[in-house]
Design an enzyme around this catalytic site. Structure first.
Site, PDB file in Angstrom:
ATOM      1  N   GLU A 156      31.853  21.010  56.028  1.00 16.22           N
ATOM      2  CA  GLU A 156      31.112  22.106  55.408  1.00 16.22           C
ATOM      3  C   GLU A 156      30.633  21.667  54.027  1.00 16.22           C
ATOM      4  O   GLU A 156      31.426  21.189  53.216  1.00 16.22           O
ATOM      5  CB  GLU A 156      31.988  23.355  55.296  1.00 16.22           C
ATOM      6  N   TYR A 164      16.906  45.168  58.938  1.00 17.19           N
ATOM      7  CA  TYR A 164      18.263  45.584  58.559  1.00 17.19           C
ATOM      8  C   TYR A 164      18.709  45.001  57.218  1.00 17.19           C
ATOM      9  O   TYR A 164      19.369  45.690  56.433  1.00 17.19           O
ATOM     10  CB  TYR A 164      19.258  45.251  59.676  1.00 17.19           C
ATOM     11  N   ILE A 165      18.342  43.760  56.902  1.00 17.33           N
ATOM     12  CA  ILE A 165      18.777  43.163  55.635  1.00 17.33           C
ATOM     13  C   ILE A 165      18.130  43.879  54.461  1.00 17.33           C
ATOM     14  O   ILE A 165      18.805  44.275  53.497  1.00 17.33           O
ATOM     15  CB  ILE A 165      18.457  41.663  55.596  1.00 17.33           C
ATOM     16  N   ALA A 180      12.845  40.076  52.173  1.00 19.41           N
ATOM     17  CA  ALA A 180      13.781  40.174  53.297  1.00 19.41           C
ATOM     18  C   ALA A 180      12.973  40.241  54.588  1.00 19.41           C
ATOM     19  O   ALA A 180      12.949  41.260  55.274  1.00 19.41           O
ATOM     20  CB  ALA A 180      14.673  41.398  53.146  1.00 19.41           C
ATOM     21  N   GLY A 215      13.313  38.078  57.163  1.00 17.14           N
ATOM     22  CA  GLY A 215      13.965  37.403  58.267  1.00 17.14           C
ATOM     23  C   GLY A 215      14.676  36.133  57.849  1.00 17.14           C
ATOM     24  O   GLY A 215      14.715  35.773  56.663  1.00 17.14           O
ATOM     25  N   HIS A 259      41.905  63.580  68.768  1.00 23.15           N
ATOM     26  CA  HIS A 259      41.341  64.641  67.929  1.00 23.15           C
ATOM     27  C   HIS A 259      42.171  64.743  66.647  1.00 23.15           C
ATOM     28  O   HIS A 259      43.400  64.707  66.696  1.00 23.15           O
ATOM     29  CB  HIS A 259      41.382  65.978  68.668  1.00 23.15           C
ATOM     30  N   THR A 289      27.482  31.456  55.549  1.00 21.60           N
ATOM     31  CA  THR A 289      26.622  32.494  54.990  1.00 21.60           C
ATOM     32  C   THR A 289      27.246  33.862  55.134  1.00 21.60           C
ATOM     33  O   THR A 289      27.235  34.667  54.197  1.00 21.60           O
ATOM     34  CB  THR A 289      25.242  32.463  55.681  1.00 21.60           C
ATOM     35  N   GLU A 305       6.450  47.206  54.153  1.00 17.93           N
ATOM     36  CA  GLU A 305       6.706  46.720  55.511  1.00 17.93           C
ATOM     37  C   GLU A 305       5.389  46.524  56.250  1.00 17.93           C
ATOM     38  O   GLU A 305       4.549  47.419  56.293  1.00 17.93           O
ATOM     39  CB  GLU A 305       7.599  47.713  56.254  1.00 17.93           C
TER      40      GLU A 305
END
Length: 471
Positions: free
Chosen positions: A35, A187-188, A273, A275, A448, A42, A207
């Site tokens: 690594e 979503y990010i 953001a 992708g 419940h 990430t 967007e």
């Protein structure tokens, strides 16, 4: 140069790589993991975990502000303040603890962890550049590529870490930006944009598509849009970012509207953001002889590549680019190498957006089921009818929706939106994976008062006899 031979070499210590290495170690395979950053990848270091910590802190701050303004639930506080440096420090302690835990787990499994950057000379041999140490050449019988993904930049507006920031930068800000513009309402972008709106930023989403969260249908995203509108978050749909401009000494983001006109909005920070893309550069992939599938490494259902005994998992091999998919693939590959019979063939993989409210999807939506030729029955239970949801102030909006095949009541998809609904994603995924029928869910006694009762009630609604809403 030092040399090392091993049975299994794992490159990448993220949610795909380190579980692969741990499982290989548990199975008695001589395993090395390399690594270049920190163990955890990430997801743990700059993605899933720190973002959820920031989202939680932002939500707690928003609650405190609500208590100060409205004495919600009879609780009153004086003007709350946010100390971003302390919040980021708290987040970093969580990351440090978990990363250290990964290191300990690898050691306990007998895995050798090497810190450095691996560059492949051929399919089975890499040279690791190590800070302060001589290079290490590793040759392995099996190689598992778990290199992950990184944020996608806009070519006309690259990240500078100052004005134009990535999701990684957004999790390290020392001050709340006065005007935050988020390019991308997936979503990010939504998760981080909503978090900063709670912290006090004036947030604008730009967007290119005509709706937010394209992975989910309009019924699912409606409560999120309602929250954005209620909290004065500006959403510009069908708009394409063009670049930064200066107006009256202030930075603005310029964009093209759906009508083809040019508009702009004030921006202290611009969070891009749009992708993520697989990490395929600068580690010698071109020397390995694997096949590509567009931007991704091509692999089969066992994660085998075109090169014998070279495997690829997680974001490197395509959608869905989710940490839990990578983990499942990593464990599977280790078991295949050890001689087990395994294949990656899930019925569905749950997707969760930690927005406000949260959104969960598993399997087919009603429209997708119809397009696939299924005649369906659908059950929907509103959280406003859930005692638990109302008791924890989570019943204003949201629902659980189940889609089942009409002929045999086998559940094809489960979708839900609401506060804390992400915690039910495991039950949803299990039901779809196990081929549960509506009667299985309705006949399982759900505790419940809990949010899970909404799932049972949605199954009852699909069967035509719900208890806590009219049939």
């Amino acid at each position: 140069m030092k040399t090392r031979k091993c049975k299994v070499l794992v490159v990448g210590g993220g949610p795909g790589g380190y579980p692969a290495a741990i499982r290989a170690g548990q199975l008695g395979l001589d395993t090395v993991i390399v690594e270049g950053d920190r163990l955890g990848g990430t997801c743990l270091i700059r993605g899933c975990i720190p973002s959820k910590a920031v989202i939680h802190a932002a939500t707690e701050f928003k609650h405190a502000k609500d208590y100060a303004a409205n004495q919600t639930m009879g609780i009153s506080v004086k003007d709350p303040e946010i100390d971003m440096e302390k919040m980021i420090g708290w987040k970093s302690k969580i990351v440090d603890r978990l990363s250290g835990g990964v290191q300990m787990l690898l050691k306990k499994a007998g895995v050798e962890a090497v810190a450095g950057w691996a560059t492949f000379e051929d399919a089975k041999t890499c040279v690791v550049e190590r800070e302060g140490e001589e290079k290490l050449k590793i040759t392995a019988e099996h190689v598992i590529l778990a290199n992950g993904s990184t944020e996608t930049e806009l070519p006309f507006m690259p990240f500078d870490g100052d004005i134009v920031i990535s999701s990684t930068h957004a999790l390290e800000l020392k001050e709340v930006p006065k005007h935050l513009v988020v390019i991308g309402a997936g979503y990010i972008g939504l998760e981080l944009g909503i978090a900063y709106a709670k912290l006090g930023s004036k947030v604008t989403f730009v967007e290119a598509l005509d709706r937010i969260m394209p992975l989910f249908d309009a019924e699912m995203t409606k409560p999120v849009m309602q929250w954005l509108k209620k909290h004065d978050v500006d959403v510009r749909l069908s708009c394409k970012a063009k670049g930064l401009t200066e107006k009256d000494g202030k930075t603005h983001l310029e964009f093209e509207t759906a009508e083809g006109e040019t508009d702009s909005v004030r921006a202290s920070k611009v969070l891009v953001a749009v992708g993520r893309k697989p990490c395929t550069q600068n580690w010698g992939l071109e020397n390995m002889g694997v096949d590509m599938d567009g931007a991704f490494v091509k692999a089969d259902q066992q994660c085998r590549t075109a090169m014998r005994d070279v495997w690829a998992i997680g974001d490197l091999i395509g959608e869905p680019m989710l940490a839990h998919k990578a983990t499942a693939q990593g464990e599977m590959v280790a078991e295949i190498i050890a001689g087990h019979r395994r294949v990656h063939d899930p019925v569905s993989i749950a997707a969760v957006c930690f927005t406000e409210p949260e959104v969960v999807g598993v399997g087919l939506t009603p429209d997708e089921a119809k397009e696939a030729g299924h005649e369906t029955v659908i059950g929907r239970f509103p959280l406003s009818a859930s005692g638990r949801a109302l008791a924890v102030n989570a019943g204003d909006s949201g629902f659980v929706r189940v889609t089942a095949r009409k002929s045999d009541h086998v559940i094809l998809g489960i979708h839900a939106v609401g506060a804390h609904i992400a915690e039910m994603s495991g039950e949803f995924a299990l039901a779809v994976e196990m081929g549960a029928r509506l009667e299985d869910i309705a006949g399982t006694i759900h505790v419940h008062p809990t949010m899970t009762e909404a799932f049972a009630e949605s199954a009852l609604a699909a069967l035509g006899h719900p208890i806590h809403i009219p049939a």
